[in-house]
Design an enzyme around this catalytic site. Sequence first.
Site, PDB file in Angstrom:
ATOM      1  N   TYR A   1       0.977  -1.187   0.071  1.00  0.00           N
ATOM      2  CA  TYR A   1      -0.018   0.129  -0.115  1.00  0.00           C
ATOM      3  C   TYR A   1       0.817   1.334   0.177  1.00  0.00           C
ATOM      4  O   TYR A   1       1.634   1.176   0.804  1.00  0.00           O
ATOM      5  CB  TYR A   1      -1.036   0.147   1.184  1.00  0.00           C
TER       6      TYR A   1
ATOM      7  N   GLU B   1      -3.608   7.547  -4.051  1.00  0.00           N
ATOM      8  CA  GLU B   1      -3.361   6.049  -3.201  1.00  0.00           C
ATOM      9  C   GLU B   1      -3.391   5.200  -4.326  1.00  0.00           C
ATOM     10  O   GLU B   1      -4.113   5.052  -5.331  1.00  0.00           O
ATOM     11  CB  GLU B   1      -4.696   5.899  -2.302  1.00  0.00           C
TER      12      GLU B   1
END
Length: 376
Positions: A101, A189
């Site tokens: 991530y 993101e």
Amino acid sequence: MNIHEFQARRIFASHGIPVPDAEVATTPDEAAAAAERFGGRVVVKAQIHAGGRGKAGGVKLAASPAEARINAEQILGMKIKDIEVRRVLVAPAEEIASEAYVGIVLDRARQADTIMVSSEGGVDIEEVAATMPEAIRKLAVDPRYGLLNHQATLLGHHLYDDPRAARQAASILGKLYEAYLASGATLAEINPLIVNPAGEVKAIDAKMNIDDNALFRLPDIAALRDLEAENPAEVRAREAELSYIQLDGNVGCCVNGAGLAMATMDLVKYYGGEPANFLDIGGSSNPDKVVTALELMTEDPGVTSILFNIFGGITRCDDVANGIVEATSRMELRVPITIRLTGTNEEEGVAILAEHGFEAMIDMDRAVETAVRRGN
Ligand code: GDP
Ligand code: MN
């Protein structure tokens, strides 16, 4: 403003982040044709303004164009978090060795853009954040210097033991920060950032939120707005120049000024109610705004009580009173209305309302308490 994955992918790619090719399809036939062009093995993904698509069945792998067609048939028209899927993205399926991530978010508490990375990426990142926050490494970026090379390198090594992968990740973080700044984003993101079996690091998902207040200087980004994907009530409010956010409660609040609107919502909760919305009609006295505001609250099926809380400064109480009278003559009020007016032209406003059978209060506490009680 939210944008779709396919749009965020294009922005990321334009800043040099490795993102696999993709096409957008609105029908199963288009999805099958795109899969054909990509050689058959593809992933078909719902394009909506919500995360958690993987868990909801909105991300499906296909081994052939025929399977891609079936996936698209299933995903198009499905509802994820109450949002209907009208488009899918078709991209070549990647082989995944690991999922990480990486994200950048405007952290208002730190007053800084904050980079977050975790080697525990993928669909369970929320759980990672809740149960083992130490697995997420954070770095606040100093806006005077931007993301420095050695900082990006450290974060890359936090993600990967393999120095080749770490270097690629560091480079991707630098580009992600550039994309974030250039787009007026409050969030950028990549989840997951993958390493494939050949050791290549790539973004196979992309998410961005854009600061509405940056849009006036970024016409290309502003053009990405998808009105059909937004809450229709909020779209109408924006067109009427009202600041309106729909919430889950039952007391519809119509207030002038953001600070008073926040205080009103606090007081609604204090007296045991739940606000149905944040609604700031601003400083103007345009009765049309009052009409739209009343319509929005009346059309929200969750609203059982409406509260007007007006502090007349530039806004004049008599104008708001006229707006309320005009609006209620145009439509059937299905819920009780409680009105508090004070400030500029207060007497005139109260008199206008009284003439039309509305009682207006001066005291804010009493008005809010009354509105909450009437809504129960
Ligand atoms: P989200 O659930 O809405 O965040 O959608 P994602 O695009 O992140 O996809 C969810 C999950 O599907 C990913 O974490 C991957 O495990 C899997 N996935 C997505 N694309 C691919 C792909 O190209 N190949 C493989 N093998 N898995 C994928
Ligand atoms: Mn994802």
